[in-house]
Design a protein around this motif. Sequence first.
Motif, PDB file in Angstrom:
ATOM      1  N   LEU A  20      -7.220   4.933  11.927  1.00  0.00           N
ATOM      2  CA  LEU A  20      -7.193   4.011  10.804  1.00  0.00           C
ATOM      3  C   LEU A  20      -7.150   2.577  11.316  1.00  0.00           C
ATOM      4  CD1 LEU A  20      -7.058   3.733   7.730  1.00  0.00           C
ATOM      5  CD2 LEU A  20      -4.573   3.885   7.888  1.00  0.00           C
ATOM      6  N   PHE A  21      -7.890   1.695  10.661  1.00  0.00           N
ATOM      7  CA  PHE A  21      -8.000   0.264  10.970  1.00  0.00           C
ATOM      8  C   PHE A  21      -8.801  -0.001  12.250  1.00  0.00           C
ATOM      9  CE2 PHE A  21      -3.502   0.729   9.308  1.00  0.00           C
ATOM     10  CZ  PHE A  21      -3.862   0.549   7.986  1.00  0.00           C
ATOM     11  N   ILE A 159      -0.877  -7.614   2.464  1.00  0.00           N
ATOM     12  CA  ILE A 159      -1.793  -6.938   3.381  1.00  0.00           C
ATOM     13  C   ILE A 159      -1.023  -6.036   4.338  1.00  0.00           C
ATOM     14  CG2 ILE A 159      -3.429  -7.297   5.269  1.00  0.00           C
ATOM     15  CD1 ILE A 159      -4.436  -9.756   3.793  1.00  0.00           C
ATOM     16  N   ALA A 160       0.088  -6.537   4.890  1.00  0.00           N
ATOM     17  CA  ALA A 160       0.909  -5.706   5.767  1.00  0.00           C
ATOM     18  C   ALA A 160       1.497  -4.536   5.004  1.00  0.00           C
ATOM     19  CB  ALA A 160       2.018  -6.545   6.399  1.00  0.00           C
ATOM     20  N   GLU A 162       0.105  -3.013   2.462  1.00  0.00           N
ATOM     21  CA  GLU A 162      -0.979  -2.047   2.278  1.00  0.00           C
ATOM     22  C   GLU A 162      -1.240  -1.253   3.553  1.00  0.00           C
ATOM     23  OE1 GLU A 162      -4.422  -0.476  -0.010  1.00  0.00           O
ATOM     24  OE2 GLU A 162      -2.380  -1.129  -0.354  1.00  0.00           O
ATOM     25  N   ARG A 163      -1.248  -1.930   4.681  1.00  0.00           N
ATOM     26  CA  ARG A 163      -1.448  -1.251   5.962  1.00  0.00           C
ATOM     27  C   ARG A 163      -0.359  -0.212   6.202  1.00  0.00           C
ATOM     28  NH1 ARG A 163      -4.757  -3.781  10.103  1.00  0.00           N
ATOM     29  NH2 ARG A 163      -3.447  -2.683  11.602  1.00  0.00           N
ATOM     30  N   LEU A 166      -0.877   2.810   3.722  1.00  0.00           N
ATOM     31  CA  LEU A 166      -2.027   3.620   4.106  1.00  0.00           C
ATOM     32  C   LEU A 166      -1.766   4.380   5.402  1.00  0.00           C
ATOM     33  CD1 LEU A 166      -5.056   1.297   3.260  1.00  0.00           C
ATOM     34  CD2 LEU A 166      -4.184   3.234   1.959  1.00  0.00           C
ATOM     35  N   THR A 167      -1.009   3.779   6.296  1.00  0.00           N
ATOM     36  CA  THR A 167      -0.668   4.461   7.552  1.00  0.00           C
ATOM     37  C   THR A 167       0.153   5.706   7.268  1.00  0.00           C
ATOM     38  OG1 THR A 167      -0.737   2.418   8.837  1.00  0.00           O
ATOM     39  CG2 THR A 167       0.545   4.235   9.750  1.00  0.00           C
ATOM     40  N   TRP A 200     -10.419   0.648   3.265  1.00  0.00           N
ATOM     41  CA  TRP A 200     -10.020  -0.462   4.126  1.00  0.00           C
ATOM     42  C   TRP A 200     -11.229  -1.295   4.557  1.00  0.00           C
ATOM     43  CZ3 TRP A 200      -5.591  -2.721   4.611  1.00  0.00           C
ATOM     44  CH2 TRP A 200      -5.422  -3.673   5.627  1.00  0.00           C
ATOM     45  N   TYR A 203     -11.845  -3.752   1.920  1.00  0.00           N
ATOM     46  CA  TYR A 203     -10.884  -4.845   1.938  1.00  0.00           C
ATOM     47  C   TYR A 203     -11.338  -5.930   2.902  1.00  0.00           C
ATOM     48  CZ  TYR A 203      -7.419  -2.086  -0.600  1.00  0.00           C
ATOM     49  OH  TYR A 203      -6.752  -1.361  -1.530  1.00  0.00           O
ATOM     50  N   ASN A 204     -11.795  -5.515   4.074  1.00  0.00           N
ATOM     51  CA  ASN A 204     -12.261  -6.492   5.062  1.00  0.00           C
ATOM     52  C   ASN A 204     -13.390  -7.342   4.497  1.00  0.00           C
ATOM     53  OD1 ASN A 204     -10.444  -5.663   6.979  1.00  0.00           O
ATOM     54  ND2 ASN A 204     -11.845  -4.244   7.964  1.00  0.00           N
TER      55      ASN A 204
END
Length: 247
Positions: A20-21, A159-160, A162-163, A166-167, A200, A203-204
């Motif tokens: 992820l990411f 944003i953090a 959401e990360r 999702l993690t 994700w 989002y970017n």
Amino acid sequence: MSRPHQYIALVTSLPHLGKLFSRREVPISEYRLTQRLRMLEPEHARLLKEIVDITAWSGVAKFSRDEEVIQQAGRVVADLKDYPDLQHLVGARMETRTLIAALRRRRDGQDVAGDIQTWGYGRWCSRIKANWSDPAFGLGHFMPWVGEAHRLMQAGDQIAMERLALTQVFNQLDHYNSLHEFDFEAVAIYVLRWVIVERWSRYNSDDAAARLRELVAAALGDETDPRTPAAPRDLFPDTSSALDGAL
């Protein structure tokens, strides 16, 4: 093609999604993924649609009340009686949403949980209600991410936040993914992981587009200073729903 060979062919045709990411773009488009999913047995295709509809925002958006989504989640879990790992995954996703909704309600000034059964789902409703004033709802000793989510939400770092959320979901999927290879569960877990990776990646692109619009506005004489960082977009819409855009 017999079903075992059919599912081996399907799973091996799906490209590796990676961590992820770690990717800016998904390795397979929605169109091509949909084409390959035509190899599913009809009953499995129906169940997969139910799973995606109850776990993706686009699916629950058609419901007007949380109670309706909670009831539908119960029906989906019942339909998955032959697939306990998928039952656990759907339940865990709903519970994660409930925790995030509780954090948001508390951040927005709600003093008590209220009738949590009307907006929450799963094992932690009673714990959340009984420990409303605790940053992690009394769950921090075995779910430390909840306390961190509280801190990020209070800081407004969407944003953090959401990360982090999702993690947690991706880790849940990875755990069950290790238990399945060439079966329906493996395909369903892949699709759920793909949905997160694709989300994700959007989002970017959305963030880049928003920044470009700001720069263009500044160039056209808007009073906004183009050197000023853009305010973070609220990736968790500010509603009280346990089952809204989050996750």
